[in-house]
Design an enzyme around this catalytic site. Structure first.
Site, PDB file in Angstrom:
ATOM      1  N   ASP A  59      -6.177  23.831  -4.613  1.00  0.00           N
ATOM      2  CA  ASP A  59      -7.407  23.052  -4.821  1.00  0.00           C
ATOM      3  C   ASP A  59      -8.409  23.386  -3.718  1.00  0.00           C
ATOM      4  O   ASP A  59      -9.554  22.910  -3.736  1.00  0.00           O
ATOM      5  CB  ASP A  59      -7.120  21.547  -4.910  1.00  0.00           C
ATOM      6  CG  ASP A  59      -6.548  20.975  -3.625  1.00  0.00           C
ATOM      7  OD1 ASP A  59      -6.238  21.755  -2.700  1.00  0.00           O
ATOM      8  OD2 ASP A  59      -6.412  19.740  -3.543  1.00  0.00           O
ATOM      9  N   SER A  60      -7.997  24.271  -2.778  1.00  0.00           N
ATOM     10  CA  SER A  60      -8.958  24.854  -1.835  1.00  0.00           C
ATOM     11  C   SER A  60     -10.062  25.567  -2.604  1.00  0.00           C
ATOM     12  O   SER A  60     -11.128  25.849  -2.049  1.00  0.00           O
ATOM     13  CB  SER A  60      -8.250  25.827  -0.883  1.00  0.00           C
ATOM     14  OG  SER A  60      -7.425  26.724  -1.596  1.00  0.00           O
ATOM     15  N   ASP A  98      -2.124  23.832  -8.128  1.00  0.00           N
ATOM     16  CA  ASP A  98      -2.244  22.698  -7.212  1.00  0.00           C
ATOM     17  C   ASP A  98      -2.787  21.501  -7.980  1.00  0.00           C
ATOM     18  O   ASP A  98      -3.846  21.597  -8.615  1.00  0.00           O
ATOM     19  CB  ASP A  98      -3.245  23.087  -6.114  1.00  0.00           C
ATOM     20  CG  ASP A  98      -2.917  22.456  -4.783  1.00  0.00           C
ATOM     21  OD1 ASP A  98      -1.945  21.702  -4.699  1.00  0.00           O
ATOM     22  OD2 ASP A  98      -3.659  22.751  -3.825  1.00  0.00           O
ATOM     23  N   LYS A 128       2.083  22.127  -7.478  1.00  0.00           N
ATOM     24  CA  LYS A 128       2.251  21.624  -6.106  1.00  0.00           C
ATOM     25  C   LYS A 128       1.525  20.293  -6.019  1.00  0.00           C
ATOM     26  O   LYS A 128       0.465  20.135  -6.627  1.00  0.00           O
ATOM     27  CB  LYS A 128       1.660  22.606  -5.092  1.00  0.00           C
ATOM     28  CG  LYS A 128       1.641  22.074  -3.656  1.00  0.00           C
ATOM     29  CD  LYS A 128       1.223  23.120  -2.655  1.00  0.00           C
ATOM     30  CE  LYS A 128      -0.262  23.214  -2.430  1.00  0.00           C
ATOM     31  NZ  LYS A 128      -0.943  21.968  -1.981  1.00  0.00           N
ATOM     32  N   GLU A 130       0.458  17.087  -3.085  1.00  0.00           N
ATOM     33  CA  GLU A 130       0.397  16.726  -1.665  1.00  0.00           C
ATOM     34  C   GLU A 130       1.063  15.380  -1.407  1.00  0.00           C
ATOM     35  O   GLU A 130       0.977  14.463  -2.223  1.00  0.00           O
ATOM     36  CB  GLU A 130      -1.066  16.647  -1.205  1.00  0.00           C
ATOM     37  CG  GLU A 130      -1.744  17.993  -1.129  1.00  0.00           C
ATOM     38  CD  GLU A 130      -3.129  17.936  -0.499  1.00  0.00           C
ATOM     39  OE1 GLU A 130      -3.522  16.865   0.019  1.00  0.00           O
ATOM     40  OE2 GLU A 130      -3.808  18.971  -0.519  1.00  0.00           O
ATOM     41  N   GLU A 197       1.917  22.187   6.530  1.00  0.00           N
ATOM     42  CA  GLU A 197       0.587  22.640   6.973  1.00  0.00           C
ATOM     43  C   GLU A 197       0.223  21.998   8.318  1.00  0.00           C
ATOM     44  O   GLU A 197       0.305  20.765   8.475  1.00  0.00           O
ATOM     45  CB  GLU A 197      -0.481  22.294   5.921  1.00  0.00           C
ATOM     46  CG  GLU A 197      -1.878  22.719   6.362  1.00  0.00           C
ATOM     47  CD  GLU A 197      -2.922  22.720   5.255  1.00  0.00           C
ATOM     48  OE1 GLU A 197      -2.575  22.520   4.075  1.00  0.00           O
ATOM     49  OE2 GLU A 197      -4.107  22.941   5.590  1.00  0.00           O
TER      50      GLU A 197
END
Ligand code: KIV
Length: 298
Positions: A59-60, A98, A128, A130, A197
Site C-alpha cells: 500500500d506504499s 497488501d 499481507k 498490518e 519493519e
C-alpha cells in the site's frame, strides 16, 4: 505473439510459481528470501526476471505511485488494479497484495471478503496485513478461508499516527517483548511469514530465532530470514526523504529526467522524428493521393 504462459485462474498456482512451502525450507537452509515491492506489469516482470522470490504490491503505492503523503488513502479498488497488473507481469515470484487501511479493520467478514477479492479479481497468491491485536482474528479468519497471510509488525505505516510518527519500534525492553509476543501470536494465527519493519537488529534477530516461520526485514538488520525494499527507494525513483534503512541501487529519476528532457529538446529542435521513425509510401500512391484531393490553400 507472446510465448509467456497464459494467466492462470485466480488462486491457482501457475506453472513455475514458487511454492509457498519453499519459504520455510529456504529459512531452514539459511537461504535469504528476497522480496521487493512492485505496482505494475513492467515492474512485476522485471522483478521476476531479476530472480526475486516475493513481490509485495504494497500500500506504499499510495505514496510511490498515487502521490499521497501516507499509505492510508489507498483503496481496495486501487490496490486491485495495481495487483492485477503485477500478476500479469510476474510468473515465478509469489505476489502478495497488501490489504489497505479500512479493508480489514471493521470485521473478520470484511477482511475475508477483501482478501478473496485480491485472489479472485487480481490473481494474488497471498495477502499481507498490518498489526497484531485486533489483526490476529483477521489473519486467522483469512487463513481459514484458504488465503495465505503475511503479518507485518514494528513500524506499521497505516497506524503511524498512533505510533507517534514514522519511527523505529521495539527500542525498549517492554516494547521489544511486546513485539515478540505479537510475532508469536501472528505465527499462531497461521501467518506464513512476518514482516518486521524498523526494529532494532538484535530484537529482530531474537524474534527470528524464536519463530518457525520466516521473517522478512525492512530496517530490521541482517539476521531476518529475508529482506524487502520498496521499488521506488531501491531505484531512486521516490521524490521524498528516504528512511535510513534504504539502500539505493540506481538513480533512475536522473536517467528518466535526462531522457525526457532530451526528447523535449529534440522535438523543439525538429531532430525527432527522423526518417527511420516514419512510414514510407510509394511515389505513385502519393501522387495519386495528391491528385485526388483539392490543392492546399496558399
Ligand atoms: O507497503 C509496503 O511497501 C510495505 C513494505 C514497506 C513492507 O508494507
Amino acid at each position: 505473439m507472446s510465448t509467456r504462459p497464459r494467466t492462470p485462474s485466480p488462486g491457482t498456482p501457475a506453472p513455475g510459481k514458487l511454492p509457498i512451502t519453499e519459504l520455510a525450507l529456504m529459512r531452514e537452509r539459511h537461504q535469504p528470501i528476497v522480496m521487493v515491492t512492485a505496482y505494475d506489469a513492467p515492474s512485476g516482470r522485471l522483478a521476476d526476471e531479476a530472480g526475486v522470490d516475493l513481490i509485495l504490491v504494497g500500500d506504499s503505492a499510495a505514496m510511490t505511485v498515487l502521490g499521497h503523503d501516507s499509505t492510508v488513502p489507498a483503496s481496495m479498488d486501487e490496490m486491485i488494479v495495481l495487483t492485477r497488473a503485477v500478476t500479469r507481469g510476474a510468473r515465478r515470484p509469489l505476489v502478495i497484495a497488501d490489504m489497505p487501511f479500512g479493508s480489514f479493520q471493521v470485521s473478520d467478514a470484511d477482511a475475508i471478503t477483501n482478501a478473496i477479492r485480491f485472489v479472485k479479481e487480481a490473481g494474488a497468491d497471498a495477502v499481507k496485513l498490518e498489526g497484531a491485536g485486533p489483526s490476529l482474528s483477521r489473519a486467522q479468519a483469512i487463513v481459514g478461508a484458504g488465503v495465505p497471510v503475511m503479518g507485518h509488525i514494528g513500524l506499521t505505516p497505516q497506524s503511524a499516527t498512533a505510533l507517534g510518527g514514522f519511527r523505529a519500534q521495539g527500542r525498549t525492553a517492554d516494547q521489544a517483548r511486546r513485539l515478540l509476543d505479537d510475532a508469536r501470536a501472528l505465527e499462531a494465527a497461521g501467518c506464513f511469514a512476518i514482516v518486521l519493519e524498523a526494529v532494532p537488529a538484535p530484537v529482530a534477530a531474537e524474534i527470528t530465532g524464536r519463530l518457525s516461520v520466516p521473517t522478512i526485514g525492512i530496517g530490521a538488520g541482517a539476521e531476518t530470514d529475508g529482506q524487502v525494499l520498496v521499488w521506488h527507494d531501491l531505484l531512486g525513483l521516490y521524490d521524498g526523504p528516504s528512511p535510513r534503512f534504504v539502500k539505493q541501487y540506481a538513480d533512475l529519476a536522473t536517467s528518466i529526467l535526462d531522457a525526457v528532457a532530451a526528447y523535449a529538446d529534440d522535438v523543439r529542435e525538429r531532430r525527432f522524428p527522423e526518417a527511420v521513425h516514419t512510414y514510407a509510401m510509394s511515389d505513385e500512391e502519393l501522387a495519386a493521393f495528391r491528385g485526388a484531393v483539392p490543392a492546399r490553400p496558399r
